[in-house]
Design a protein around this motif. Structure first.
Motif, PDB file in Angstrom:
ATOM      1  N   GLN A   1      67.245 -69.054 -21.696  1.00 30.97           N
ATOM      2  CA  GLN A   1      67.811 -68.264 -22.210  1.00 30.97           C
ATOM      3  C   GLN A   1      67.514 -66.699 -21.527  1.00 30.97           C
ATOM      4  OE1 GLN A   1      66.133 -67.575 -26.117  1.00 30.97           O
ATOM      5  NE2 GLN A   1      67.600 -67.919 -27.259  1.00 30.97           N
TER       6      GLN A   1
ATOM      7  N   GLY B   1      82.733 -62.819 -23.798  1.00 36.08           N
ATOM      8  CA  GLY B   1      81.391 -62.333 -23.359  1.00 36.08           C
ATOM      9  C   GLY B   1      80.873 -63.206 -24.195  1.00 36.08           C
ATOM     10  N   TYR B   2      80.687 -63.281 -25.222  1.00 34.76           N
ATOM     11  CA  TYR B   2      79.876 -63.733 -26.620  1.00 34.76           C
ATOM     12  C   TYR B   2      79.794 -64.898 -26.293  1.00 34.76           C
ATOM     13  CZ  TYR B   2      76.998 -65.367 -30.361  1.00 34.76           C
ATOM     14  OH  TYR B   2      76.060 -65.474 -31.171  1.00 34.76           O
TER      15      TYR B   2
ATOM     16  N   ALA C   1      77.672 -66.656 -23.442  1.00 33.20           N
ATOM     17  CA  ALA C   1      76.744 -66.811 -23.280  1.00 33.20           C
ATOM     18  C   ALA C   1      76.181 -67.222 -24.473  1.00 33.20           C
ATOM     19  CB  ALA C   1      75.905 -65.492 -23.600  1.00 33.20           C
ATOM     20  N   GLN C   2      76.712 -68.002 -26.068  1.00 34.68           N
ATOM     21  CA  GLN C   2      76.930 -69.147 -26.736  1.00 34.68           C
ATOM     22  C   GLN C   2      76.851 -69.968 -26.009  1.00 34.68           C
ATOM     23  OE1 GLN C   2      74.831 -67.870 -29.409  1.00 34.68           O
ATOM     24  NE2 GLN C   2      76.267 -69.311 -30.452  1.00 34.68           N
TER      25      GLN C   2
ATOM     26  N   ARG D   1      65.028 -63.027 -17.398  1.00 36.75           N
ATOM     27  CA  ARG D   1      66.162 -63.366 -16.705  1.00 36.75           C
ATOM     28  C   ARG D   1      65.713 -63.819 -15.151  1.00 36.75           C
ATOM     29  NH1 ARG D   1      69.121 -59.249 -13.932  1.00 36.75           N
ATOM     30  NH2 ARG D   1      68.178 -57.595 -13.102  1.00 36.75           N
TER      31      ARG D   1
ATOM     32  N   GLU E   1      68.038 -63.043 -20.415  1.00 35.26           N
ATOM     33  CA  GLU E   1      68.973 -61.851 -20.742  1.00 35.26           C
ATOM     34  C   GLU E   1      70.229 -61.518 -21.394  1.00 35.26           C
ATOM     35  OE1 GLU E   1      66.023 -57.890 -21.744  1.00 35.26           O
ATOM     36  OE2 GLU E   1      67.372 -57.679 -20.339  1.00 35.26           O
ATOM     37  N   GLN E   2      71.544 -61.388 -22.628  1.00 40.33           N
ATOM     38  CA  GLN E   2      72.402 -62.036 -22.633  1.00 40.33           C
ATOM     39  C   GLN E   2      73.007 -60.141 -22.292  1.00 40.33           C
ATOM     40  OE1 GLN E   2      73.125 -62.330 -26.659  1.00 40.33           O
ATOM     41  NE2 GLN E   2      71.973 -64.395 -26.485  1.00 40.33           N
ATOM     42  N   GLY E   3      72.207 -58.920 -22.092  1.00 38.14           N
ATOM     43  CA  GLY E   3      72.987 -58.171 -21.982  1.00 38.14           C
ATOM     44  C   GLY E   3      73.173 -58.480 -19.495  1.00 38.14           C
ATOM     45  N   SER E   4      72.171 -59.375 -18.688  1.00 37.82           N
ATOM     46  CA  SER E   4      72.452 -59.636 -17.554  1.00 37.82           C
ATOM     47  C   SER E   4      73.749 -60.434 -17.632  1.00 37.82           C
ATOM     48  CB  SER E   4      71.606 -60.767 -17.389  1.00 37.82           C
ATOM     49  OG  SER E   4      71.604 -61.244 -17.948  1.00 37.82           O
TER      50      SER E   4
ATOM     51  N   TYR F   1      76.707 -59.544 -18.526  1.00 34.27           N
ATOM     52  CA  TYR F   1      78.246 -58.319 -18.317  1.00 34.27           C
ATOM     53  C   TYR F   1      78.133 -57.915 -16.524  1.00 34.27           C
ATOM     54  CZ  TYR F   1      79.270 -58.713 -23.145  1.00 34.27           C
ATOM     55  OH  TYR F   1      79.685 -59.777 -24.176  1.00 34.27           O
ATOM     56  N   PRO F   2      76.949 -57.245 -15.956  1.00 31.96           N
ATOM     57  CA  PRO F   2      76.936 -57.102 -14.731  1.00 31.96           C
ATOM     58  C   PRO F   2      78.036 -58.805 -13.976  1.00 31.96           C
ATOM     59  CG  PRO F   2      75.177 -56.081 -15.617  1.00 31.96           C
ATOM     60  CD  PRO F   2      75.557 -57.627 -16.718  1.00 31.96           C
ATOM     61  N   ALA F   3      77.125 -59.586 -14.134  1.00 34.69           N
ATOM     62  CA  ALA F   3      77.735 -60.693 -14.173  1.00 34.69           C
ATOM     63  C   ALA F   3      78.926 -61.044 -13.573  1.00 34.69           C
ATOM     64  CB  ALA F   3      77.047 -62.030 -13.945  1.00 34.69           C
ATOM     65  N   LEU F   4      79.528 -60.971 -15.133  1.00 30.03           N
ATOM     66  CA  LEU F   4      81.366 -60.879 -14.954  1.00 30.03           C
ATOM     67  C   LEU F   4      81.710 -59.550 -14.097  1.00 30.03           C
ATOM     68  CD1 LEU F   4      81.360 -60.976 -18.568  1.00 30.03           C
ATOM     69  CD2 LEU F   4      82.221 -63.013 -16.847  1.00 30.03           C
TER      70      LEU F   4
END
Lengths: 891, 115
Positions: free
Chosen positions: B46, B30-31, B34-35, B7, B48-51, B53-56
């Motif tokens: 690509q 969220g998913y 990311a998709q 990221r 890291e998908q978890g990042s 959520y902090p962005a949201l």
């Protein structure tokens, strides 16, 4: 508004702090599961998502939740440490609660009297009361008043060019509802038809007066009632409009009900409003009252800024008023009078401030001082505690707690104490505010309760400020702590020279402020004593005044009353406990008469503002009231008609008119110079005419048996009783009067009761300031005790060494006490300086004693020093019990 | 193990811009966000998908996006994100800034004409 959306988002998370984590977890779980479904590989999905806990934390950090956590932690820590030393926490809380509470209590009163505008009116800032400064009436001493007569109002309103913006009203707070004696009273406002429009008050139901209903001489019997009056009298059900209410003897039709907020323009709340045109015509007045220039008692309010600026208004109205007065006869026309405008808040106007406002502003000053003392004390106690926790704090810092966190921790602690104190202060404010209201203005029916949003805001703001102040110093000090030295010295260190200076400085401030408050108390107590000791001439403790009242229209002719009253007097004289009975036209200090008179000498101009006033009394009057005849004799007792024409004058009048010569045998004639001569037969000591505190007033007396003009009749009784028998005699008098007039209502009052309102402000000032003074003394003593006691604990080792080296008990005792005494003495000196500086502010509230009176200051200083020394003796004595061996071994 | 963009390899603030841009398509969970980003960049970007959520959370804090719980087509409870009016304004601003930066970099690298 993007930031507003953002704030809303943050607040939403705050409202449900516990669900935040769970929801985010759920969301992430869904993400990973969907990813796993997509690729058929759960492990790869988890890897591609990354560290879930880390991202959860990262999200969370962006909300306000961490702050909540921190505060929660700090609060729970603070609560724990409070439980560890509950004594200090309790002392700080009580001290601060007293300080804040005293301020909030005085605020409740000041707010009503001075700060806030009457409720329920529109834009109070553009509404003005109209004041008139009179020069000729009232004995030539200029005075400012709102009272004016109708022609004056009319002239001024016309001069403004738009009389729709100028309203006039009168109030009567005690109108009977019906003619019976027992009829309930109602507070009536007589208002001009434009009154409600000028104020911008709309009725909640119905309407207000029309111009037709307010035509002078043809006033309609209609009434607008307050919401509270309606509720009390008729309950909330049913339609109030169209019902009738008895006001005086006239049934009035209810045409409107006002909203709950509006209760009139005065502190006293009004019940009903009727057209000014229905104002009752005084019986003695020949012309209609609205044409009379004798009928003062009206008040004017105007929307001045809608017309012109205040100065233009005042100038125009003044010119108009002077022109009107110039046309009156020369004696009465006051062509110097000026008109001024003032705020709709009466106390902010140009009139002389009322005693209640004076007292409450001084009280507010006293309360502020009390709060300063409380703050100094709280800071001191917290400081002492912070120092005794140096080791703990040092340990925390060593373990990595940042200075910022430490300061936050200490601030939260102090704020927590302040929150508790504020809650206590609110109770004190409600209770104290109620007490102040009943003490200062016992006759006022208050329209609103003591505690409201404004008081709450004031209290909370004050609590917050005090909390921050109390937190600041200790937090600053503690955060300056140096880890290594603090750990090394542990709890034994004295806190350094710098810090002990701060502490004794705070004690000094407390002592100085306590001196100020105690001096105030002492001055008030001495004033009360002086006022009570004044010789008013009358033997007030032995006197009863009595008469009889009748229902409206049911009174028998006055001569019949007077002759029956003479019979009652004769019968009363035979009763046990009665020393003397006189009759009179008016009660002493309750009224007087002015009559044109001539003497042999030219009296023009010699009286200045105080024209001699006349009392018409029976011959027994002087003996009954206890007024001493200092020269000549009293009235002849030959009886009505048979008595010669006699006058008795008082010493003040004799001094003005006859200087050193004897007035006995001189002649006074009344009304016209050709009238028959009344001979002055005696000079009597000067009694008070109106007030307990006043300059000697020239007065003279004529006999009821042979009065100068025949209008006066002895319808009042003056009874002198044996002091202890006063109450029994009172019952006797009432019984006799009631028997004489079964249809009337006997009224008997003790002269003491009549005078009580005059002593009340003094008693009140004495009581309230003594309370403040004692609280200040208590707080200061607690502070001194705490500081000395802490100092002794810190210096146990030093005392141990001293005693090991041969210092005696007396030595150590002297050492400790002397140190605190020195601090207090400096504080007292500072306080004395402050008292002198403030002397002008209290001068108008004291009587017969100078605010700079050295005896008062010495007394107060001595008291404080004694009490402080005693407070220091206890810990000092503990210092002498230190066992040298034990303390030295401790290291 | 194939090299993968961490990221940190994104320009700072770029993720926010990508998310905002994705949300202009409509409300997404969220998913799906990311998709969408992964698919359009052909898996080059690509993160890291978890990042995500902090962005949201950051976007919501700034008032650029709002969220609401709803039900996904598969019947699961999911949180749906929507771009706000001020989010759209912000996106426009960021795109403009991005163009400036990209153009500047291209010039430095000699891939674009100097003005």
């Amino acid at each position: 508004m993007s930031w507003l959306d953002g704030v809303r988002h943050r607040l939403r998370t705050l409202i449900r702090p516990n669900t935040y984590d769970a929801e985010l977890q759920e969301e992430m779980q869904l993400h990973v599961e969907l990813e796993a479904m997509q690729h058929g590989d759960a492990w790869a999905a988890r890897r591609r998502f990354g560290n879930r806990t880390r991202y959860l934390e990262e999200s969370r950090r962006q909300t306000w939740l961490p702050l909540i956590d921190a505060v929660r932690q700090d609060v729970s820590y603070a609560l724990r440490s409070m439980r560890r030393s509950p004594g200090v926490a309790l002392l700080v809380t009580i001290t601060l609660a007293l300080g804040i509470g005293a301020n909030a209590a005085t605020f409740t009163l000041l707010d009503e009297l001075y700060l806030r505008a009457p409720r329920g009116i529109q834009s109070p800032e553009t509404l003005r009361r109209v004041w008139v400064r009179h020069f000729r009436t009232g004995g030539g001493i200029p005075f400012t008043s709102q009272a004016l007569h109708y022609p004056l109002y009319q002239t001024m309103a016309r001069a403004t060019g738009d009389s729709t913006q100028v309203a006039v009203y009168a109030t009567d707070w005690s109108v009977r509802m019906g003619s019976e004696l027992a009829a309930p009273r109602v507070r009536v406002t007589y208002a001009s038809p434009n009154y409600f429009d000028v104020l911008g008050v709309r009725p909640a139901r119905g309407r207000t007066f029309t111009a037709d209903e307010g035509v002078l001489g043809k006033g309609a019997a209609v009434v607008v009632v307050s919401e509270a009056f309606w509720r009390d009298k008729f309950g909330t059900r049913g339609d109030p409009l169209g019902q009738t209410v008895l006001i005086g003897r006239t049934p009035h039709v209810v045409i409107g009900v006002l909203g709950a907020a509006f209760r009139g323009l005065d502190i006293q709340s009004g019940d009903v409003w009727v057209p000014l045109a229905t104002y009752p015509q005084p019986e003695w007045m020949r012309e209609p009252w609205w044409q009379s220039t004798n009928q003062y008692g009206l008040r004017t309010v105007a929307r001045v800024p809608r017309l012109f600026d205040d100065r233009t208004f005042a100038a125009r109205a003044t010119t108009a008023a002077r022109t009107l007065n110039g046309a009156l006869d020369g004696e009465r026309g006051d062509t110097l009078m000026t008109v001024a405008t003032g705020s709709i808040v009466e106390a902010r106007g140009p009139g002389a401030p009322g005693q209640e406002l004076l007292i409450s502003t001084r009280l507010a000053g006293g309360a502020a001082l009390l709060l300063l003392i409380a703050c100094a004390n709280a800071v001191n106690l917290l400081l002492v505690r912070a120092l005794s926790r140096r080791r703990e704090i040092a340990l925390r810092m060593a373990l990595g707690v940042s200075r910022r966190q430490l300061m936050r921790l200490l601030t939260v602690e102090a704020l927590l104490l302040a929150v508790l104190a504020t809650a206590g202060a609110m109770l004190i404010a409600t209770w104290g505010g109620t007490v102040l209201r009943t003490l200062l203005l016992p006759d006022v029916e208050w329209s609103h309760s003591v505690f409201d949003g404004r008081v709450a805001t004031f209290t909370v703001t004050m609590g917050l400020v005090v909390g921050l102040v109390a937190a600041f110093v200790p937090a600053l000090q503690a955060s300056r702590a140096d880890v290594s030295t603090a750990l090394a010295h542990s709890a034994q260190g004295g806190g350094g020279r710098h810090r002990s200076r701060l502490r004794s400085g705070l004690v000094m401030v407390q002592a100085a402020l306590a001196v100020v408050l105690l001096s105030g108390a002492a001055l008030f107590v001495r004033s009360l004593h002086n006022v009570q000791a004044l010789d008013i001439g009358y033997d007030a403790d032995q006197l009863l005044f009595a008469g009889v009242r009748f229902a409206d229209g049911a009174a028998p002719p006055a001569p019949a009353v007077a002759s029956a009253m003479r019979d009652v007097a004769t019968r009363l004289r035979r009763r046990a406990g009665v020393q003397a009975v006189a009759t009179g036209a008016m009660d002493p200090m309750r009224g007087f008469t002015v009559l044109q008179f001539y003497t042999g000498r030219d009296s023009a101009g010699s009286f200045g503002p105080n024209e001699p006033t006349l009392g018409i009394v029976s011959p027994e009057f002087f003996a009954a009231t206890g007024l001493r005849i200092v020269r000549g004799t009293g009235f002849s007792t030959a009886g009505p008609g048979a008595a010669p024409r006699e006058i008795v004058i008082n010493e003040a009048m004799a001094r003005i008119l006859w200087k050193d010569r004897s007035p006995i045998g001189e002649c006074m004639v009344f009304v016209t110079r050709a009238a028959p001569c009344f001979t002055i037969v005696g000079v009597v000591e000067t009694a008070r005419r109106d007030n307990v505190i006043e300059a000697a007033m020239p007065q003279y007396y004529a006999s009821l048996d042979q009065p100068p003009i025949p209008d006066w009749l002895g319808t009042r009784l003056v009874v002198r009783a044996d002091g202890p028998a006063l109450d029994a005699v009172r019952t006797d008098v009432r019984t006799l009067l009631q028997a004489a007039w079964p249809a009337g209502e006997a009224t008997v009052t003790a002269m003491r009761e009549n005078l009580e309102p005059e002593y009340r402000p003094w008693r009140l000032g004495a009581t309230l300031f003594t309370t403040f003074g004692l609280v200040a003394l208590l707080v200061a003593v607690v502070g001194i005790y705490g500081i000395v006691s802490y100092g002794v604990n810190q210096r146990r080792r030093e005392f141990g060494v001293r005693m090991a080296l041969g210092a005696g008990t007396g030595n150590v005792l002297q050492h400790v006490v002397w140190e605190s005494t020195r601090t207090i003495a400096v504080g007292i000196a500072l306080g004395a300086v402050a008292v002198v500086a403030l002397s002008r502010q209290v001068a108008e509230l004291v009587y017969g004693v100078s605010p700079r009176d050295p005896a008062t200051m010495l007394g107060v200083g001595g008291l404080l020093l004694t009490v402080a020394t005693i407070a220091a003796l206890f810990p000092a004595w503990r210092a002498t019990r230190v066992d040298p061996v034990e303390t030295l071994r401790a290291d | 193990m194939p090299p993968r963009a961490s990221r940190n390899d994104l320009l700072p603030g770029t993720l926010d811009m990508l998310v905002l841009h994705t949300l202009t398509l409509g409300s997404l969970h969220g998913y799906a966000i990311a998709q969408h980003i992964a698919k359009l960049s052909a898996d080059v970007l690509q993160v890291e998908q978890g990042s995500l959520y902090p962005a949201l959370e950051r976007l919501q804090k700034a008032g650029w996006a709002t969220s609401k719980w709803g039900v996904s087509p598969t019947g699961r409870k999911a949180r749906y994100y929507t771009i706000t009016a001020s989010g759209k304004r912000q996106l426009g601003q960021e795109l403009a800034d991005f163009d400036t930066v990209v153009l500047a970099i291209a010039r430095v690298l000699g891939r674009a004409e100097a003005p």
